[in-house]
Design an enzyme around this catalytic site. Structure first.
Site, PDB file in Angstrom:
ATOM      1  N   GLU A 137       0.736  -1.110   0.168  1.00  0.00           N
ATOM      2  CA  GLU A 137       0.077   0.122   0.080  1.00  0.00           C
ATOM      3  C   GLU A 137       0.894   1.093  -0.086  1.00  0.00           C
ATOM      4  O   GLU A 137       0.480   2.387  -0.804  1.00  0.00           O
ATOM      5  CB  GLU A 137      -1.006   0.028   1.224  1.00  0.00           C
ATOM      6  CG  GLU A 137      -1.841  -1.023   1.295  1.00  0.00           C
ATOM      7  CD  GLU A 137      -2.786  -1.295  -0.293  1.00  0.00           C
ATOM      8  OE1 GLU A 137      -3.067  -0.091  -0.857  1.00  0.00           O
ATOM      9  OE2 GLU A 137      -3.074  -2.373  -0.265  1.00  0.00           O
ATOM     10  N   GLU A 204      -0.625  -3.061  -9.850  1.00  0.00           N
ATOM     11  CA  GLU A 204      -0.614  -3.880  -8.632  1.00  0.00           C
ATOM     12  C   GLU A 204       0.414  -4.711  -8.683  1.00  0.00           C
ATOM     13  O   GLU A 204       1.164  -5.155  -7.779  1.00  0.00           O
ATOM     14  CB  GLU A 204      -1.914  -4.628  -8.755  1.00  0.00           C
ATOM     15  CG  GLU A 204      -3.192  -4.144  -8.466  1.00  0.00           C
ATOM     16  CD  GLU A 204      -3.276  -3.610  -7.068  1.00  0.00           C
ATOM     17  OE1 GLU A 204      -2.727  -4.077  -6.180  1.00  0.00           O
ATOM     18  OE2 GLU A 204      -3.928  -2.575  -6.770  1.00  0.00           O
TER      19      GLU A 204
END
Length: 274
Positions: A137, A204
């Protein structure tokens, strides 16, 4: 230069989004005259800016996020502070929420980021797996791809609204035109978002690689993704659509992968362990 591939893709998609926006601006001027051009520019900037601020607030509100108390979770705060320092960003605000499934997401930019983790994630993952998720994150915040996602959604909304008004103003203003405008708006927004989804899937992979680099191994994050995936597939709970694109885990197989914000989790795990 770090992540040339990601930056190049963001530049290409940004150019495409600008092209969609330019077409929408021309359509508006065609309907109302060139005199509205300054209003189009100012209105669009304000719209996207408000959506960015509101989108962040709504994402946090949709999951009922609260501040992660440092006295109860000192180790998590310590790890995030250490990772943030190593990654060259300010320590983000840490929050916790009950999402029904183990998950996490980040919002904001490098100087004002927020990372939200679910209570379920902290209960089910080991400390090293939690660190892998947190590093993932933080990578999103450092790479600024969260901002790109929000801006892309803003442009898609603007183009969809213009398409709807174009149908209404050129039609007979009856009920058929109303429903047609809704359909055209949805299709137009989805078309624009296809390019944003492509960036989302690639980002991602980049964040996974960054996390593995920062913590010295891809195994903790791979193990975390396995646990998250297995739990999610046996639960009916799902994360609100407002934050689904921002979360660390999302489904996307077959034709649905074209509309998915995440690559298949199996491929992510394979890369982390490869």
């Amino acid at each position: 230069m770090r992540h040339v591939g990601l930056k190049a893709r963001m530049a290409v998609v940004g150019s495409i989004l600008f092209g969609f926006y330019a077409v929408a601006a021309v359509v508006v001027m065609g309907m109302f005259g060139t005199g509205v051009f300054p209003l189009v520019i100012v209105g669009s900037v304000v719209f996207v800016g408000v959506q960015y601020k509101l989108g962040k607030w709504m994402a946090l509100r949709s999951v009922g996020a609260d501040d992660l108390p440092e006295d109860r979770y000192p180790e998590i705060h310590r790890r995030v502070e250490s990772l943030s320092k190593d990654m060259g960003i300010d320590k983000p605000r840490l929050m916790i929420a009950r999402m029904g499934v183990p998950n996490a997401f980040a919002v904001g930019r490098k100087g004002a980021g927020t990372v939200v983790v679910s209570q379920e994630l902290l209960r089910q993952l080991d400390p090293d797996e939690v660190e892998g998720v947190l590093a993932h994150e933080l990578a999103h915040i450092r790479n600024r791809d969260v901002v790109m996602m929000v801006l892309g959604q803003g442009v898609a909304s603007i183009v969809a609204i213009v398409a709807q008004w174009a149908v209404l103003l050129t039609g007979d203003n009856d009920i058929a035109d109303f429903f047609l405008a809704i359909v055209v708006g949805q299709i137009t927004q989805m078309l624009v978002m296809l390019f944003v989804f492509a960036i989302s899937r690639y980002r991602e992979y980049v964040a996974d690689a960054d996390a593995a680099e920062e913590i010295g191994s891809g195994e903790p994050l791979a193990s975390a993704l396995e646990k998250i995936s297995n739990t999610a597939r046996h639960r009916d709970d799902s994360v609100d659509e407002q934050v689904n694109a921002l979360c660390i885990f999302g489904d996307g197989d077959g034709f649905a992968s074209l509309l998915s914000t995440h690559p298949p989790v199996e491929k992510r795990i394979e890369r982390l362990r490869g």
